[in-house]
Design a protein around this motif. Structure first.
Motif, PDB file in Angstrom:
ATOM      1  N   THR A 133       4.193   0.611  10.181  1.00 23.17           N
ATOM      2  CA  THR A 133       3.090  -0.163   9.621  1.00 23.17           C
ATOM      3  C   THR A 133       2.832   0.349   8.212  1.00 23.17           C
ATOM      4  O   THR A 133       2.471   1.508   8.016  1.00 23.17           O
TER       5      THR A 133
ATOM      6  N   GLY B  79       2.385 -11.904  11.993  1.00 24.57           N
ATOM      7  CA  GLY B  79       1.407 -10.891  12.360  1.00 24.57           C
ATOM      8  C   GLY B  79       1.087  -9.971  11.209  1.00 24.57           C
ATOM      9  O   GLY B  79       1.675 -10.071  10.118  1.00 24.57           O
ATOM     10  N   ASN B  80       0.159  -9.053  11.459  1.00 25.20           N
ATOM     11  CA  ASN B  80      -0.353  -8.201  10.386  1.00 25.20           C
ATOM     12  C   ASN B  80       0.380  -6.864  10.250  1.00 25.20           C
ATOM     13  O   ASN B  80      -0.041  -6.000   9.491  1.00 25.20           O
TER      14      ASN B  80
ATOM     15  N   SER C  11       0.726  -4.486  12.465  1.00 23.34           N
ATOM     16  CA  SER C  11       0.245  -3.402  13.326  1.00 23.34           C
ATOM     17  C   SER C  11       1.255  -3.157  14.442  1.00 23.34           C
ATOM     18  O   SER C  11       2.141  -3.986  14.711  1.00 23.34           O
TER      19      SER C  11
ATOM     20  N   ASP D 175       0.921  -3.324  17.618  1.00 20.50           N
ATOM     21  CA  ASP D 175       0.871  -4.380  18.633  1.00 20.50           C
ATOM     22  C   ASP D 175       1.471  -5.681  18.117  1.00 20.50           C
ATOM     23  O   ASP D 175       2.185  -6.378  18.842  1.00 20.50           O
ATOM     24  N   ASN D 176       1.169  -6.024  16.870  1.00 18.29           N
ATOM     25  CA  ASN D 176       1.691  -7.269  16.307  1.00 18.29           C
ATOM     26  C   ASN D 176       3.196  -7.232  16.115  1.00 18.29           C
ATOM     27  O   ASN D 176       3.878  -8.241  16.287  1.00 18.29           O
TER      28      ASN D 176
ATOM     29  N   LYS E 116       5.322  -6.106  17.980  1.00 15.65           N
ATOM     30  CA  LYS E 116       5.987  -6.393  19.247  1.00 15.65           C
ATOM     31  C   LYS E 116       6.293  -7.880  19.418  1.00 15.65           C
ATOM     32  O   LYS E 116       7.062  -8.255  20.308  1.00 15.65           O
ATOM     33  N   LYS E 117       5.701  -8.716  18.574  1.00 20.16           N
ATOM     34  CA  LYS E 117       5.982 -10.148  18.637  1.00 20.16           C
ATOM     35  C   LYS E 117       7.404 -10.472  18.189  1.00 20.16           C
ATOM     36  O   LYS E 117       7.966 -11.504  18.569  1.00 20.16           O
TER      37      LYS E 117
ATOM     38  N   GLN F 126       7.793  -8.120   9.237  1.00 19.66           N
ATOM     39  CA  GLN F 126       6.854  -9.069   9.829  1.00 19.66           C
ATOM     40  C   GLN F 126       5.973  -9.650   8.724  1.00 19.66           C
ATOM     41  O   GLN F 126       5.325  -8.904   7.975  1.00 19.66           O
TER      42      GLN F 126
ATOM     43  N   LYS G  51       2.805 -12.154   7.387  1.00 23.33           N
ATOM     44  CA  LYS G  51       1.483 -12.598   7.840  1.00 23.33           C
ATOM     45  C   LYS G  51       1.393 -14.122   7.854  1.00 23.33           C
ATOM     46  O   LYS G  51       0.736 -14.705   8.713  1.00 23.33           O
TER      47      LYS G  51
END
Length: 290
Positions: free
Chosen positions: A63, A101-102, A104, A106-107, A109-110, A143, A145
């Motif tokens: 991140t 996603g942002n 992070s 958790d994001n 993991k998308k 990733q 945004k």
């Protein structure tokens, strides 16, 4: 008896003299066909620029605010990256819209599909051999945004080429769906910076300006799509490939249209076992450099 002792003493003196004056030569073992006198060079203590990887790449999630539209990424480095000073080819894998996603933990993991998933599942090989030469990839999966523009992708390329030992003549861009469209859009503006693109079911409208940029820079293209794609029409890929080949691009733009329904053309396109002309997409990429 005295005569015998004198004789033995003489022999001993002569033997000792010969031993001390003559340096024994030990002939090293030779490989078959190797001529005597061959100089055997000891292994170098310097980092081996031609080191061959034997372990799969190591992938980590990071991140970090690297651009205004990218706050995180996965990076997979060859296992021996820190043991050498060599530069490596890079694949930049651009995800689909559902993985926005942002950045992070958790994001991130998308992100799924493509070389990212092969590495995650420990199926991506340590190296590929093309033209009797071994190559190991750096693989970057950023990733975004929001839907990335060609400029967004270029910001990612610039960031990583400044941070990692990337061979600037071997930058390969690929992506699926939204990411496939971003690969087209990036190549349509920055074709001179990269070695090849492989868009998969790419969502990007064909324009003459983008096609000209790709054709004028002779950028190798291999595009994939399902003919029954219900999310992104196959006409996106057909439009680009037909326009490029009408411009007599060299090498000829290549496309693979699967006779299949649904949006998922990527499972087959990125498979190590799917080959055309005895090459999967990763081996195909490595044929080309700037």
């Amino acid at each position: 008896m005295k005569k015998k002792i004198v004789t033995l003493l003489y022999v001993a003196i002569v033997s000792l003299s010969l031993f001390s004056c003559k340096k024994e030569t030990i002939e090293p073992e030779r490989e078959a066909g190797e001529s005597p006198g061959t100089i055997l060079t000891p292994p170098s203590t310097k980092p081996d620029l031609d080191v061959s990887e034997t372990l799969p790449p190591v992938q980590v999630a990071i991140t970090s605010n690297i651009t205004s539209n990218c706050n995180g990424y996965y990076v997979a480095l060859p296992a021996r990256y820190d043991s050498t000073t060599k530069k490596y080819p890079v694949i930049i894998f651009l995800h689909g819209q559902s993985a926005l996603g942002n950045g992070s933990a958790d994001n991130l993991k998308k992100i799924s599909g493509g070389p990212y998933s092969l590495i995650k599942n420990k199926k991506f090989p340590a190296s590929f051999t093309v033209g009797e030469k071994s190559f190991s990839f750096i693989v970057i999966s950023p990733q975004f945004k929001t839907w990335p523009s060609g400029d967004d992708v270029d910001a990612v390329v610039n960031y990583f080429t400044s941070k990692l030992r990337i061979d600037p003549t071997r930058i390969y861009i690929t992506g699926l769906s939204m990411g496939g469209g971003a690969a087209w859009d990036y190549a349509g503006k920055y074709a001179s910076k990269i070695a090849a693109i492989a868009p998969v079911c790419g969502a990007s409208s064909t324009t003459e300006a983008k096609a000209k940029m790709i054709a004028n820079n002779k950028l190798p293209v291999w595009a994939f799509h399902n003919d029954g794609d219900d999310k992104v029409s196959v006409n996106h890929t057909l439009g680009y490939i037909n326009m490029l080949n009408s411009m007599n691009i060299t090498p000829k733009a290549k496309m693979t249209i699967y006779a299949a329904a649904g949006h998922d053309a990527w499972s087959k396109a990125y498979s190590l076992t799917y080959k055309e002309n005895d090459m999967n997409v990763y081996e195909w990429m490595l044929q080309y450099h700037r």
